[in-house]
Write a protein that holds these residues in place. Structure first.
Motif, mmCIF file in Angstrom:
data_model
loop_
_atom_site.group_PDB
_atom_site.id
_atom_site.type_symbol
_atom_site.label_atom_id
_atom_site.label_comp_id
_atom_site.label_asym_id
_atom_site.label_seq_id
_atom_site.Cartn_x
_atom_site.Cartn_y
_atom_site.Cartn_z
ATOM 1 N N TYR A 116 8.857 -7.318 2.951
ATOM 2 C CA TYR A 116 8.135 -8.326 2.184
ATOM 3 C C TYR A 116 8.841 -8.463 0.847
ATOM 4 N N TYR A 117 8.908 -9.690 0.317
ATOM 5 C CA TYR A 117 9.672 -9.896 -0.908
ATOM 6 C C TYR A 117 9.201 -8.934 -2.000
ATOM 7 N N GLY A 118 10.148 -8.379 -2.714
ATOM 8 C CA GLY A 118 9.856 -7.424 -3.770
ATOM 9 C C GLY A 118 9.970 -5.974 -3.326
ATOM 10 N N ASP A 119 9.859 -5.703 -2.001
ATOM 11 C CA ASP A 119 10.018 -4.317 -1.527
ATOM 12 C C ASP A 119 11.372 -3.753 -1.946
ATOM 13 N N GLU A 120 12.393 -4.619 -1.944
ATOM 14 C CA GLU A 120 13.758 -4.171 -2.237
ATOM 15 C C GLU A 120 13.952 -3.733 -3.687
ATOM 16 N N ILE A 121 12.959 -3.965 -4.536
ATOM 17 C CA ILE A 121 13.054 -3.504 -5.927
ATOM 18 C C ILE A 121 11.881 -2.607 -6.293
ATOM 19 N N GLY A 122 11.084 -2.213 -5.289
ATOM 20 C CA GLY A 122 9.977 -1.291 -5.517
ATOM 21 C C GLY A 122 8.721 -1.931 -6.084
ATOM 22 N N MET A 123 8.543 -3.240 -5.881
ATOM 23 C CA MET A 123 7.315 -3.887 -6.367
ATOM 24 C C MET A 123 6.103 -3.322 -5.644
ATOM 25 N N GLN A 124 5.035 -3.146 -6.373
ATOM 26 C CA GLN A 124 3.780 -2.657 -5.810
ATOM 27 C C GLN A 124 2.975 -3.811 -5.236
ATOM 28 N N GLY A 125 2.221 -3.537 -4.190
ATOM 29 C CA GLY A 125 1.280 -4.510 -3.664
ATOM 30 C C GLY A 125 -0.001 -4.472 -4.489
ATOM 31 N N ARG A 126 -0.763 -5.513 -4.432
ATOM 32 C CA ARG A 126 -2.023 -5.608 -5.164
ATOM 33 C C ARG A 126 -3.117 -6.055 -4.205
ATOM 34 N N SER A 127 -4.326 -6.134 -4.701
ATOM 35 C CA SER A 127 -5.461 -6.600 -3.905
ATOM 36 C C SER A 127 -5.515 -8.121 -3.921
ATOM 37 N N ASP A 128 -6.152 -8.692 -2.894
ATOM 38 C CA ASP A 128 -6.353 -10.139 -2.868
ATOM 39 C C ASP A 128 -7.103 -10.574 -4.119
ATOM 40 N N PRO A 129 -6.856 -11.705 -4.665
ATOM 41 C CA PRO A 129 -5.956 -12.751 -4.190
ATOM 42 C C PRO A 129 -4.544 -12.619 -4.763
ATOM 43 N N PHE A 130 -4.221 -11.508 -5.392
ATOM 44 C CA PHE A 130 -2.916 -11.341 -6.035
ATOM 45 C C PHE A 130 -2.098 -10.267 -5.310
ATOM 46 N N ASN A 131 -1.778 -10.490 -4.034
ATOM 47 C CA ASN A 131 -1.050 -9.485 -3.255
ATOM 48 C C ASN A 131 0.275 -9.101 -3.888
#
Length: 141
Positions: A27-42
């Motif tokens: 998923y976009y951002g995984d390649e730089i270590g971005m964290q996932g968030r809760s809906d609606p701001f995944n």
């Protein structure tokens, strides 16, 4: 961005995705270590110019290793070990063969021969080992 420990675990998971038989998806951002968030701001917007360069470099190198390996892109999969936090498989296509070993929290896996990790160029003789979570994609010498 991810904490250092989380980054190492993300590298283990991504390396596992590369070595297993399927088309890996990130998923976009995984390649730089971005964290996932809760809906609606995944996911927040991509942080252009503020990427984790080490993480991005790892993802690029790992992708190149997979792209250049017939064993990883087209090969058969043989599960060698799935026990005690150690997962080892052999991927083979014609005369191309790679050994991949993942450690959930560090460990050791016995092998016969000399191997080089294609991600780090680390050398191993008769055993693959790590003191922390790690995945090695290994070419026999």
């Amino acid at each position: 961005m991810a904490e250092k420990k989380d980054e190492e675990q993300l590298k283990v998971v991504f390396s596992f995705l590369l070595m297993y038989k399927h088309v890996p998806f990130i998923y976009y951002g995984d390649e730089i270590g971005m964290q996932g968030r809760s809906d609606p701001f995944n996911r927040y917007p991509y942080p252009w110019g503020k990427e984790d360069k080490d993480m991005l470099s790892f993802f690029k190198k790992a992708g190149i290793v997979r792209k250049n390996s017939l064993a990883l892109t087209r090969g058969d999969t043989e599960i060698l070990c799935a026990d005690g936090g150690v997962f080892a498989i052999r991927r083979s296509f014609c005369k191309n063969s790679l050994l991949a070993v993942s450690f959930a929290a560090g460990g050791e896996y016995a092998v016969k021969g000399k191997y080089t990790d294609l991600l780090t160029n680390q050398k191993f003789v008769n055993k693959i080992y790590s003191n922390s979570p790690a995945t090695f994609i290994l070419q026999e010498e």
